[in-house]
Design an enzyme around this catalytic site. Structure first.
Site, PDB file in Angstrom:
ATOM      1  N   ARG A 263     -12.378   2.324  -7.914  1.00 31.77           N
ATOM      2  CA  ARG A 263     -11.512   3.486  -8.147  1.00 31.77           C
ATOM      3  C   ARG A 263     -11.850   4.124  -9.490  1.00 31.77           C
ATOM      4  O   ARG A 263     -12.506   3.508 -10.326  1.00 31.77           O
ATOM      5  CB  ARG A 263     -10.049   3.052  -8.107  1.00 31.77           C
ATOM      6  CG  ARG A 263      -9.646   2.651  -6.708  1.00 31.77           C
ATOM      7  CD  ARG A 263      -8.159   2.506  -6.582  1.00 31.77           C
ATOM      8  NE  ARG A 263      -7.823   2.191  -5.198  1.00 31.77           N
ATOM      9  CZ  ARG A 263      -6.619   2.247  -4.693  1.00 31.77           C
ATOM     10  NH1 ARG A 263      -5.608   2.606  -5.461  1.00 31.77           N
ATOM     11  NH2 ARG A 263      -6.405   1.951  -3.429  1.00 31.77           N
TER      12      ARG A 263
ATOM     13  N   ASP B 273       0.823  -1.211   0.000  1.00 37.89           N
ATOM     14  CA  ASP B 273       0.000   0.000   0.000  1.00 37.89           C
ATOM     15  C   ASP B 273       0.860   1.265   0.000  1.00 37.89           C
ATOM     16  O   ASP B 273       1.954   1.271   0.558  1.00 37.89           O
ATOM     17  CB  ASP B 273      -0.918  -0.020   1.232  1.00 37.89           C
ATOM     18  CG  ASP B 273      -2.065   0.969   1.115  1.00 37.89           C
ATOM     19  OD1 ASP B 273      -2.410   1.363  -0.026  1.00 37.89           O
ATOM     20  OD2 ASP B 273      -2.623   1.357   2.157  1.00 37.89           O
TER      21      ASP B 273
ATOM     22  N   ARG C 195      -4.768  -1.753   9.029  1.00 38.76           N
ATOM     23  CA  ARG C 195      -5.968  -2.576   8.815  1.00 38.76           C
ATOM     24  C   ARG C 195      -5.667  -3.692   7.818  1.00 38.76           C
ATOM     25  O   ARG C 195      -4.683  -3.663   7.109  1.00 38.76           O
ATOM     26  CB  ARG C 195      -7.144  -1.710   8.372  1.00 38.76           C
ATOM     27  CG  ARG C 195      -6.913  -0.892   7.131  1.00 38.76           C
ATOM     28  CD  ARG C 195      -8.176  -0.141   6.694  1.00 38.76           C
ATOM     29  NE  ARG C 195      -7.881   0.786   5.621  1.00 38.76           N
ATOM     30  CZ  ARG C 195      -7.735   2.117   5.766  1.00 38.76           C
ATOM     31  NH1 ARG C 195      -7.896   2.669   6.944  1.00 38.76           N
ATOM     32  NH2 ARG C 195      -7.444   2.889   4.733  1.00 38.76           N
TER      33      ARG C 195
ATOM     34  N   HIS D 288       2.010   3.474  -9.090  1.00 41.05           N
ATOM     35  CA  HIS D 288       1.840   2.030  -9.326  1.00 41.05           C
ATOM     36  C   HIS D 288       3.006   1.493 -10.158  1.00 41.05           C
ATOM     37  O   HIS D 288       3.494   0.394  -9.914  1.00 41.05           O
ATOM     38  CB  HIS D 288       0.508   1.765 -10.051  1.00 41.05           C
ATOM     39  CG  HIS D 288      -0.695   2.151  -9.235  1.00 41.05           C
ATOM     40  ND1 HIS D 288      -0.851   1.773  -7.928  1.00 41.05           N
ATOM     41  CD2 HIS D 288      -1.801   2.883  -9.546  1.00 41.05           C
ATOM     42  CE1 HIS D 288      -1.991   2.257  -7.457  1.00 41.05           C
ATOM     43  NE2 HIS D 288      -2.582   2.935  -8.417  1.00 41.05           N
TER      44      HIS D 288
ATOM     45  N   SER E 264      -7.501  -5.429  -5.036  1.00 38.16           N
ATOM     46  CA  SER E 264      -8.565  -6.016  -4.219  1.00 38.16           C
ATOM     47  C   SER E 264      -9.893  -5.995  -4.964  1.00 38.16           C
ATOM     48  O   SER E 264     -10.061  -5.251  -5.944  1.00 38.16           O
ATOM     49  CB  SER E 264      -8.707  -5.239  -2.897  1.00 38.16           C
ATOM     50  OG  SER E 264      -9.402  -4.024  -3.104  1.00 38.16           O
TER      51      SER E 264
ATOM     52  N   LEU F 256      10.749 -20.483  -5.036  1.00 38.43           N
ATOM     53  CA  LEU F 256       9.869 -19.568  -4.304  1.00 38.43           C
ATOM     54  C   LEU F 256       8.500 -19.600  -4.978  1.00 38.43           C
ATOM     55  O   LEU F 256       8.415 -19.561  -6.207  1.00 38.43           O
ATOM     56  CB  LEU F 256      10.441 -18.139  -4.368  1.00 38.43           C
ATOM     57  CG  LEU F 256       9.547 -16.987  -3.900  1.00 38.43           C
ATOM     58  CD1 LEU F 256       9.327 -17.048  -2.391  1.00 38.43           C
ATOM     59  CD2 LEU F 256      10.169 -15.633  -4.273  1.00 38.43           C
TER      60      LEU F 256
ATOM     61  N   ASN G 226       1.169   3.424  -2.994  1.00 43.11           N
ATOM     62  CA  ASN G 226       1.623   3.877  -4.316  1.00 43.11           C
ATOM     63  C   ASN G 226       1.058   5.248  -4.682  1.00 43.11           C
ATOM     64  O   ASN G 226       1.756   6.106  -5.210  1.00 43.11           O
ATOM     65  CB  ASN G 226       1.158   2.905  -5.411  1.00 43.11           C
ATOM     66  CG  ASN G 226       1.815   1.552  -5.315  1.00 43.11           C
ATOM     67  OD1 ASN G 226       2.768   1.376  -4.569  1.00 43.11           O
ATOM     68  ND2 ASN G 226       1.290   0.586  -6.058  1.00 43.11           N
TER      69      ASN G 226
ATOM     70  N   ARG H  92      -0.158   7.713  -2.785  1.00 43.81           N
ATOM     71  CA  ARG H  92       0.397   8.823  -1.993  1.00 43.81           C
ATOM     72  C   ARG H  92       1.839   9.108  -2.386  1.00 43.81           C
ATOM     73  O   ARG H  92       2.279  10.252  -2.415  1.00 43.81           O
ATOM     74  CB  ARG H  92       0.296   8.499  -0.491  1.00 43.81           C
ATOM     75  CG  ARG H  92      -1.086   8.785   0.074  1.00 43.81           C
ATOM     76  CD  ARG H  92      -1.277   8.135   1.406  1.00 43.81           C
ATOM     77  NE  ARG H  92      -1.436   6.686   1.259  1.00 43.81           N
ATOM     78  CZ  ARG H  92      -1.275   5.819   2.238  1.00 43.81           C
ATOM     79  NH1 ARG H  92      -0.925   6.246   3.442  1.00 43.81           N
ATOM     80  NH2 ARG H  92      -1.464   4.532   2.028  1.00 43.81           N
ATOM     81  N   TRP H  93       2.569   8.060  -2.717  1.00 47.73           N
ATOM     82  CA  TRP H  93       3.968   8.243  -3.139  1.00 47.73           C
ATOM     83  C   TRP H  93       4.013   9.157  -4.361  1.00 47.73           C
ATOM     84  O   TRP H  93       4.836  10.060  -4.446  1.00 47.73           O
ATOM     85  CB  TRP H  93       4.570   6.878  -3.469  1.00 47.73           C
ATOM     86  CG  TRP H  93       6.040   6.871  -3.735  1.00 47.73           C
ATOM     87  CD1 TRP H  93       7.049   6.659  -2.846  1.00 47.73           C
ATOM     88  CD2 TRP H  93       6.663   7.088  -5.007  1.00 47.73           C
ATOM     89  NE1 TRP H  93       8.260   6.730  -3.478  1.00 47.73           N
ATOM     90  CE2 TRP H  93       8.063   6.992  -4.802  1.00 47.73           C
ATOM     91  CE3 TRP H  93       6.197   7.353  -6.296  1.00 47.73           C
ATOM     92  CZ2 TRP H  93       8.981   7.145  -5.831  1.00 47.73           C
ATOM     93  CZ3 TRP H  93       7.111   7.516  -7.329  1.00 47.73           C
ATOM     94  CH2 TRP H  93       8.488   7.406  -7.087  1.00 47.73           C
TER      95      TRP H  93
HETATM   96  C1  IPE Z   1      -5.461  -2.737  -0.170  1.00 45.43           C
HETATM   97  O1  IPE Z   1      -5.129  -1.394  -0.275  1.00 45.43           O
HETATM   98  C2  IPE Z   1      -5.399  -3.398  -1.512  1.00 45.43           C
HETATM   99  C3  IPE Z   1      -4.081  -3.485  -2.145  1.00 45.43           C
HETATM  100  C4  IPE Z   1      -2.931  -3.072  -1.661  1.00 45.43           C
HETATM  101  C5  IPE Z   1      -4.065  -4.123  -3.416  1.00 45.43           C
HETATM  102  P1  IPE Z   1      -6.257  -0.263  -0.374  1.00 45.43           P
HETATM  103  O2  IPE Z   1      -5.507   1.026  -0.450  1.00 45.43           O
HETATM  104  O3  IPE Z   1      -7.203  -0.549  -1.448  1.00 45.43           O
HETATM  105  O4  IPE Z   1      -6.974  -0.398   1.039  1.00 45.43           O
HETATM  106  P2  IPE Z   1      -7.899   0.632   1.816  1.00 45.43           P
HETATM  107  O5  IPE Z   1      -8.934   1.101   0.852  1.00 45.43           O
HETATM  108  O6  IPE Z   1      -7.018   1.756   2.254  1.00 45.43           O
HETATM  109  O7  IPE Z   1      -8.446  -0.124   2.988  1.00 45.43           O
HETATM  110  C1  IPE Z   2      -1.786   0.193  -3.311  1.00 47.16           C
HETATM  111  O1  IPE Z   2      -1.513   1.550  -3.317  1.00 47.16           O
HETATM  112  C2  IPE Z   2      -1.980  -0.348  -4.709  1.00 47.16           C
HETATM  113  C3  IPE Z   2      -3.390  -0.719  -5.021  1.00 47.16           C
HETATM  114  C4  IPE Z   2      -4.383  -0.657  -4.205  1.00 47.16           C
HETATM  115  C5  IPE Z   2      -3.630  -1.197  -6.356  1.00 47.16           C
HETATM  116  P1  IPE Z   2      -2.690   2.619  -3.279  1.00 47.16           P
HETATM  117  O2  IPE Z   2      -3.046   2.947  -4.680  1.00 47.16           O
HETATM  118  O3  IPE Z   2      -3.795   2.194  -2.402  1.00 47.16           O
HETATM  119  O4  IPE Z   2      -1.925   3.873  -2.632  1.00 47.16           O
HETATM  120  P2  IPE Z   2      -2.528   4.889  -1.584  1.00 47.16           P
HETATM  121  O5  IPE Z   2      -2.966   4.099  -0.390  1.00 47.16           O
HETATM  122  O6  IPE Z   2      -3.661   5.598  -2.239  1.00 47.16           O
HETATM  123  O7  IPE Z   2      -1.365   5.781  -1.287  1.00 47.16           O
HETATM  124 MG    MG Z   3      -4.163   2.400  -0.404  1.00 49.41          MG
END
Ligand code: IPE
Ligand code: IPE
Ligand code: MG
Length: 248
Positions: free
Chosen positions: A71, A20, A194, A37, A65, A131, A22, A24-25
């Site tokens: 999204r 998690d 979480r 991503h 997920s 692996l 990507n 925000r990065w």
């Molecule tokens: C969980 O991250 C799913 C993946 C990393 C693929 P999310 O960013 O979707 O989770 P929530 O929405 O913050 O709970």
């Molecule tokens: C996780 O990073 C990757 C996926 C859920 C596909 P996010 O895209 O959820 O990144 P944040 O949480 O918004 O920074």
């Molecule tokens: Mg996220």
């Protein structure tokens, strides 16, 4: 526990990661979320390499997920393109390095092109043993449990399973991770504390590790810190500390 009493070989057999952070990065760099991503793929590569070097047997990665379809269309589309390109680009090297790739989740909603690539990658690497990498796509922990229940109920309806004999091991055999060791260490990057519907059945006794590091910044040092933390923990499974020490 004193550091010198930590057994050197306390390496998780099965590591699961919610990758998690990507978005925000990228946002911190004023770039589109899809840029994050893309950068995240480098961390995936580094993680696979790390697991191979450390002798971790199974790595399960949450890539998409069942909730992520909600999204914005552009972000979902960019992720699908990324999966396609990653499969084209990475499978040769993974195969050469003895990595077996599996996909867990409901693959039906993906494009036929993507489904075919996933299936081919899984088939091609099926004999590899260095692996196992389970990539969770359109995966949800509740979905997995319902699917297992459906499979078992159907077997019972056909008279092939006596519900009275079903136990936890039998249920586990109907899940996506049947036959694999239980998750020892569960890492979530990106600062949230979480589970987000990941591996609900399998985390029952996993050690949880949360780091604020955003996924694209994850490297061997970050993962090494997580493994060191894991090695320092005492897994009691309901016993007392004295019992665990006596057994160890
Ligand atoms: C969980 O991250 C799913 C993946 C990393 C693929 P999310 O960013 O979707 O989770 P929530 O929405 O913050 O709970
Ligand atoms: C996780 O990073 C990757 C996926 C859920 C596909 P996010 O895209 O959820 O990144 P944040 O949480 O918004 O920074
Ligand atoms: Mg996220």
């Amino acid at each position: 526990m004193a550091t010198d009493s930590i057994p050197v070989l306390r390496v998780p057999r099965h590591l699961a990661i919610i990758m998690d952070g990507n978005g925000r990065w990228a946002e911190r760099r004023r770039r589109p979320r899809s840029f994050g991503h893309r950068e995240g793929q480098k961390a995936v590569r580094a993680t696979v390499e790390f697991c191979r070097r450390r002798g971790i047997g199974v790595l399960t990665l949450f890539a998409f997920s069942s909730e992520n379809w909600k999204r914005p269309e552009g972000e979902v589309g960019a992720l699908m393109q990324l999966f396609l390109h990653a499969l084209d680009r990475e499978v040769d090297e993974l195969h050469a390095n003895g990595v077996r790739i599996r996909f867990i989740g409901d693959l039906a909603p993906f494009s036929p092109e993507l489904r075919q690539r996933m299936q081919r990658a899984a088939e091609r690497t099926a004999g590899n043993e260095a692996l196992v990498v389970n990539v969770a796509v359109n995966y949800g922990g509740r979905w997995e449990i319902v699917e297992a229940a459906r499979t078992l109920a159907a077997a019972a309806a056909r008279g092939e399973l006596d519900p009275a004999t079903l136990d936890e091991a039998g249920f586990a055999d109907a899940t996506c991770l049947a036959g694999q060791p239980p998750v020892d260490l569960f890492i979530r990057t990106g600062g949230e504390r979480r589970i987000s519907n990941f591996l609900l059945w399998h985390v029952a006794y996993a050690e949880l590790y949360f780091t604020d590091t955003l996924w694209p910044d994850v490297d061997a040092e970050v993962l090494g810190a997580a493994l060191a933390d894991y090695a320092s923990r005492e897994r009691r499974y309901g016993l007392t500390s004295a019992q665990v020490r006596a057994a160890g």
